[in-house]
Design an enzyme around this catalytic site. Structure first.
Site, short mmCIF file in Angstrom:
data_model
loop_
_atom_site.label_atom_id
_atom_site.label_comp_id
_atom_site.label_asym_id
_atom_site.label_seq_id
_atom_site.Cartn_x
_atom_site.Cartn_y
_atom_site.Cartn_z
N CYS A 117 -8.39 16.03 -15.98
CA CYS A 117 -9.26 14.94 -16.36
C CYS A 117 -8.41 13.70 -16.64
O CYS A 117 -7.21 13.80 -16.81
CB CYS A 117 -10.06 15.30 -17.61
SG CYS A 117 -9.06 15.85 -18.99
N CYS A 130 -6.24 13.75 -19.63
CA CYS A 130 -5.08 14.63 -19.57
C CYS A 130 -3.89 13.91 -18.93
O CYS A 130 -2.76 14.00 -19.40
CB CYS A 130 -5.40 15.89 -18.75
SG CYS A 130 -6.95 16.66 -19.20
#
Lengths: 79, 347
Positions: free
Chosen positions: A10, A13
Site C-alpha cells: 500500500c 507502506c
C-alpha cells in the site's frame, strides 16, 4: 540492528520504507532493512493493519506512519 | 531534542486550538444561510427566483456547510477511533457466541479504524484467532458501509432522521447477514490455507498513550480525509446544483419513484459495480430524491454503492472461494433490497 517493514504494497507502506531508510542513511545507523510483503509472514507478527514497523523482532508500530522523531528514538533505543 | 517545557507548550496549543475554533465554527454554521444569501443576492446582485441564481446559491451554501460538518465529525471520529484498533476489537470478539458476536462486531465495525486495503489482513487476523466466520463478516460489512463521511453527508443534505435510518438499517443488515453466513456453515468455502496458518498473537503494546496524541490523530484524520474527499464533494454538489434549477421536479418519479417496484433491485444492481465513495455519490442522490426518486430506492442505491463494491469484493478472492463471495454479495444485496422495499412501503 534488524529492521523489518511489514506491508503488502500500500502507499503508506512504501512511504514508511522510504522514511526509515532515509533516517538510517542520514544518521548513519548500522541496520539491515528488510521488506516483508508476504501476507502470511506479516500475519505471524500479529498485526492487522499495515504498515508495520519491526525493530529487532519487536513490533513498534502498526497501521500508521510514525513521526520522524519517534522513529529516530526507536532506532537509537534498538542500537 | 525538545525540552520538556517546549513539548508541553506545543501540546497545550494543540489541545486548545479546537476549543478556540469551536465557537467560530458554530457561528459560521448558524449564519451560513444568511451569509450565502447575502453573497448571492447582494454582492453578486443576482435576481431572486430564477434558475441560475438558485443553482449558484445552492452550491455556495451546501459546499461550505458539508465541509464544515465533515471537518468537525472527522476530527471527533478520529479521536474516538484512537481508542480502538483491529487488534483490540479482535480481543473483544474472541469467544463471543454467534448473535451477540454479530451485534458487537457490527457496532465495532463503525468505530474501528478500517480501510479496504486492510480487509484481507483483518479477515485473516480475525478468522485465524478463532472468531467465527459469521461474526467476521458482520464486521466486514458494517465497517465500509457505515462510515463517517456517509453519515456527515446524509446529516448535512437530508437531516438527522435520514442519517439515523441509514446507520440503523446498515447495522441491521450487517448483523443479520453475518448471522446468516454463520448459520449456513460456510467455512468450507474459505481458502484452505487460511485455517492452516496460525496468526501470531504477540502482545503489542498500545501505541497511543497521551490525550494530546489522540488529538493529533484527530488532526491527521481531518488532513487525510478532507484532502482526499473535498473534490468529490465539490463536484457532487456541483452536479446537484446544476440539476437543482434545471431538471424538472418529477423527472425521476417514473424511473425511481415508489410505484416503480423494479427500481429497488435495479438500483442495487447498478450500485454494486459502481465504485464511488460516499462523498461523491450522496450529493448526486440528493438530487435524485429532489427530482422524485423515493427514499427507499435511493437508500438502497447508496448502500449498494458504498457498502458493496465489486473491486473490494474481488480482493477477497484471495481468502474466499467463489461460492462464498457470491453468497456474501447475494445476502447483503437482498438485505439492502429489503430495506429499500420497506422504506418505499412505509414512507
Amino acid at each position: 540492528m534488524n529492521i523489518k517493514i511489514l506491508g503488502t504494497g500500500c502507499s503508506k507502506c512504501t512511504m514508511l520504507e522510504k522514511k526509515v531508510s532515509e533516517i538510517v542513511t542520514n544518521k548513519s545507523i548500522e541496520a539491515s532493512i528488510e521488506k516483508i510483503t508476504d501476507l502470511q509472514e506479516i500475519m505471524k507478527f500479529g498485526i492487522m493493519m499495515t504498515p508495520g514497523l519491526v525493530i529487532n523482532d519487536k513490533v513498534v508500530s502498526y497501521g500508521i506512519i510514525p513521526k520522524d522523531s519517534q522513529i529516530i528514538q526507536w532506532l537509537e533505543e534498538g542500537n | 531534542m525538545k525540552s520538556p517545557l517546549e513539548i508541553s507548550h506545543f501540546e497545550n496549543y494543540k489541545f486548545y486550538l479546537p476549543l478556540i475554533f469551536l465557537p467560530f465554527w458554530l457561528l459560521l454554521y448558524i449564519y451560513l444561510d444568511s451569509i450565502s444569501n447575502y453573497f448571492v443576492y447582494e454582492i453578486l446582485g443576482m435576481a431572486k427566483g430564477i434558475h441560475i441564481t438558485e443553482s449558484i446559491r445552492f452550491f455556495i451554501y451546501e459546499v461550505p456547510k458539508v465541509l464544515l460538518l465533515l471537518v468537525l465529525i472527522v476530527f471527533v471520529v478520529g479521536i474516538i477511533r484512537s481508542f480502538f484498533s483491529p487488534e483490540k476489537t479482535r480481543k473483544v470478539l474472541e469467544g463471543k457466541p454467534l448473535l451477540i458476536g454479530n451485534i458487537m462486531a457490527s457496532g465495532l465495525g463503525i468505530v474501528t479504524p478500517f480501510c479496504s486495503c486492510s480487509a484481507i489482513p483483518l479477515f485473516l487476523g480475525f478468522v485465524e484467532s478463532g472468531i467465527p466466520l459469521g461474526v467476521t463478516f458482520s464486521f466486514l460489512i458494517a465497517a465500509p458501509m457505515i462510515n463517517e463521511i456517509a453519515v456527515v453527508l446524509l446529516f448535512g443534505l437530508f437531516g438527522w432522521k435520514t442519517a439515523l435510518i441509514y446507520v440503523s438499517t446498515g447495522l441491521v443488515i450487517s448483523i443479520f447477514s453475518g448471522w446468516l453466513i454463520g448459520k449456513l456453515k460456510l467455512e468450507k468455502y474459505v481458502a484452505d490455507w487460511v485455517y492452516q496458518t496460525k496468526s501470531g498473537n504477540i502482545e503489542i503494546e498500545g501505541q497511543i498513550i497521551s490525550f494530546s496524541e489522540r488529538i493529533e490523530t484527530g488532526y491527521t484524520a481531518v488532513r487525510e480525509i478532507v484532502s482526499k474527499v473535498w473534490i468529490y464533494i465539490v463536484v457532487g454538489i456541483g452536479v446537484g446544483a446544476a440539476a437543482h434549477g434545471y431538471v424538472p421536479e418529477d423527472f425521476m418519479v417514473s424511473v425511481m419513484g415508489k410505484d416503480a417496484w423494479y427500481s429497488v433491485p435495479l438500483a442495487v444492481l447498478i450500485g454494486i459495480p459502481l465504485y464511488s465513495n460516499a462523498a461523491g455519490i450522496i450529493p448526486v442522490v440528493q438530487v435524485l430524491i429532489e427530482k422524485g426518486a423515493s427514499l427507499g430506492t435511493s437508500l438502497a442505491f447508496m448502500m449498494a454503492v458504498i457498502g458493496l463494491s465489486l473491486p473490494e469484493t474481488i480482493i477477497l478472492k484471495k481468502v474466499l472461494k467463489l461460492p462464498l463471495i457470491f453468497i456474501f454479495i447475494g445476502i447483503v444485496a437482498s438485505g439492502i433490497m429489503t430495506v429499500g422495499f420497506l422504506f418505499n412501503m412505509i414512507m
